[in-house]
Design a protein around this motif. Structure first.
Motif, short mmCIF file in Angstrom:
data_model
loop_
_atom_site.label_atom_id
_atom_site.label_comp_id
_atom_site.label_asym_id
_atom_site.label_seq_id
_atom_site.Cartn_x
_atom_site.Cartn_y
_atom_site.Cartn_z
N PHE A 118 -0.19 -8.58 14.59
CA PHE A 118 -0.08 -7.88 12.98
C PHE A 118 -0.92 -8.58 12.31
CE2 PHE A 118 2.90 -5.14 14.30
CZ PHE A 118 2.60 -4.30 14.41
N ALA A 119 -2.12 -8.57 12.29
CA ALA A 119 -3.14 -9.26 10.63
C ALA A 119 -2.21 -9.49 9.46
CB ALA A 119 -4.49 -8.47 10.12
N ARG A 120 -2.16 -10.55 8.46
CA ARG A 120 -1.58 -10.43 7.18
C ARG A 120 -1.83 -9.54 5.88
NH1 ARG A 120 -1.88 -16.11 3.58
NH2 ARG A 120 -1.62 -16.54 6.23
N ASP A 121 -2.81 -8.80 6.27
CA ASP A 121 -3.58 -8.57 5.30
C ASP A 121 -2.53 -7.09 5.78
OD1 ASP A 121 -4.79 -9.89 4.01
OD2 ASP A 121 -6.70 -9.32 5.46
N ASP A 122 -2.08 -6.19 6.96
CA ASP A 122 -1.59 -5.55 7.25
C ASP A 122 0.06 -4.74 6.39
OD1 ASP A 122 -3.55 -4.96 9.24
OD2 ASP A 122 -2.28 -5.70 11.03
N PHE A 123 0.50 -6.36 6.46
CA PHE A 123 2.13 -6.54 6.01
C PHE A 123 1.80 -5.93 4.31
CE2 PHE A 123 2.42 -9.10 8.54
CZ PHE A 123 3.66 -8.99 9.35
N TRP A 124 0.54 -5.44 3.78
CA TRP A 124 0.06 -4.76 2.33
C TRP A 124 -0.82 -3.76 2.54
CZ3 TRP A 124 0.44 -9.87 2.78
CH2 TRP A 124 1.96 -10.75 2.03
N THR A 125 -0.51 -2.68 3.40
CA THR A 125 -1.47 -1.32 3.51
C THR A 125 -0.70 -0.30 2.96
OG1 THR A 125 -0.27 -1.21 5.59
CG2 THR A 125 -2.63 -2.04 5.31
N SER A 126 -1.25 0.67 2.11
CA SER A 126 -0.58 1.92 1.74
C SER A 126 0.19 2.20 2.11
CB SER A 126 -1.34 2.57 0.84
OG SER A 126 -2.97 3.43 1.23
N GLU A 127 0.81 3.65 1.78
CA GLU A 127 1.85 4.12 2.97
C GLU A 127 0.88 5.58 3.33
OE1 GLU A 127 5.29 4.56 3.56
OE2 GLU A 127 5.47 2.26 2.81
N LEU A 128 -0.13 5.29 2.86
CA LEU A 128 -1.34 6.77 3.34
C LEU A 128 -2.11 5.23 4.08
CD1 LEU A 128 -1.92 8.93 3.42
CD2 LEU A 128 -4.81 7.92 1.35
N MET A 129 -1.72 4.04 4.18
CA MET A 129 -2.84 4.04 5.46
C MET A 129 -2.00 3.48 6.55
SD MET A 129 -5.66 1.28 3.13
CE MET A 129 -5.75 0.48 4.32
N ARG A 130 -0.70 3.46 6.25
CA ARG A 130 0.31 2.91 7.54
C ARG A 130 0.67 4.47 7.76
NH1 ARG A 130 4.22 -1.45 6.34
NH2 ARG A 130 5.19 -0.54 7.86
N LYS A 131 0.42 5.95 7.50
CA LYS A 131 0.40 6.83 8.30
C LYS A 131 -0.43 6.82 9.29
CE LYS A 131 3.73 9.24 5.10
NZ LYS A 131 3.45 10.20 3.77
N GLU A 132 -1.72 6.76 8.85
CA GLU A 132 -2.98 6.57 9.41
C GLU A 132 -3.50 6.09 11.38
OE1 GLU A 132 -6.05 6.88 7.32
OE2 GLU A 132 -5.78 8.64 6.87
N MET A 133 -2.52 4.61 10.71
CA MET A 133 -2.90 3.06 11.62
C MET A 133 -1.85 3.44 13.12
SD MET A 133 -1.94 0.12 9.63
CE MET A 133 -2.51 -1.17 10.30
N TRP A 134 -2.58 3.47 13.95
CA TRP A 134 -1.84 3.74 15.60
C TRP A 134 -0.64 3.14 15.26
CZ3 TRP A 134 -1.11 0.00 19.60
CH2 TRP A 134 -0.63 1.06 20.59
#
Length: 153
Positions: free
Chosen positions: A66-82
């Motif tokens: 994971f990239a460092r930025d991935d740890f701050w993604t919103s819940e909506l973006m987390r649901k859309e992530m593979w």
């Protein structure tokens, strides 16, 4: 001294072990030197914020893929992530604050010495770590196995 060492088997969780090994002196050194480096007008870091920051750095460094930025993604973006990272740091510390602390993190309160010393930026931290280990009466063989150069032990 011995009371701290004897109670090590009674520690309830990993946070207590972390705080015992790091010791107040080392945390205070990092806290004070980092606060001195923060830009004027910036809110000073608290001890709790420093412990959270260190824990976040450990969590990031032990999680691969994971990239460092991935740890701050919103819940909506987390649901859309593979594949989403296992930790969500949004509630712990803002990404901007995390990056500000990272930029100004310091391990010494002194200025460079007049002679060449490659370890001057971490010497105070190493001395404080070694003092804490001596106070805890950690086995000398363990101290010898730490990756510090002989001049800093």
């Amino acid at each position: 001294m011995m009371a701290r060492l004897r109670c090590i088997d009674k520690l309830k969780n990993s946070m207590e072990v972390f705080l015992l090994l790091f010791g107040d002196g080392l945390l205070e050194l990092i806290l004070n030197s980092t606060n001195q480096n923060l830009p004027h007008g910036t809110v000073k870091m608290t001890k709790g914020e420093l412990v959270r920051y260190l824990g976040m750095q450990l969590a990031i460094s032990t999680t691969s893929g994971f990239a460092r930025d991935d740890f701050w993604t919103s819940e909506l973006m987390r649901k859309e992530m593979w594949r989403a990272p296992p930790y969500n740091f949004n509630l712990l510390l803002s990404k901007a604050r995390f990056l500000l602390i990272t930029k100004h993190l310091s391990f010494c309160s002194s200025t460079p010495l007049a002679f060449r010393d490659k370890f001057w930026r971490v010497r105070e931290m190493i001395n404080e770590w070694n003092r804490n280990m001596a106070e805890l009466q950690v086995h000398p063989g363990l101290q010898q196995s730490l990756p510090f150069p002989p001049c800093c032990r």
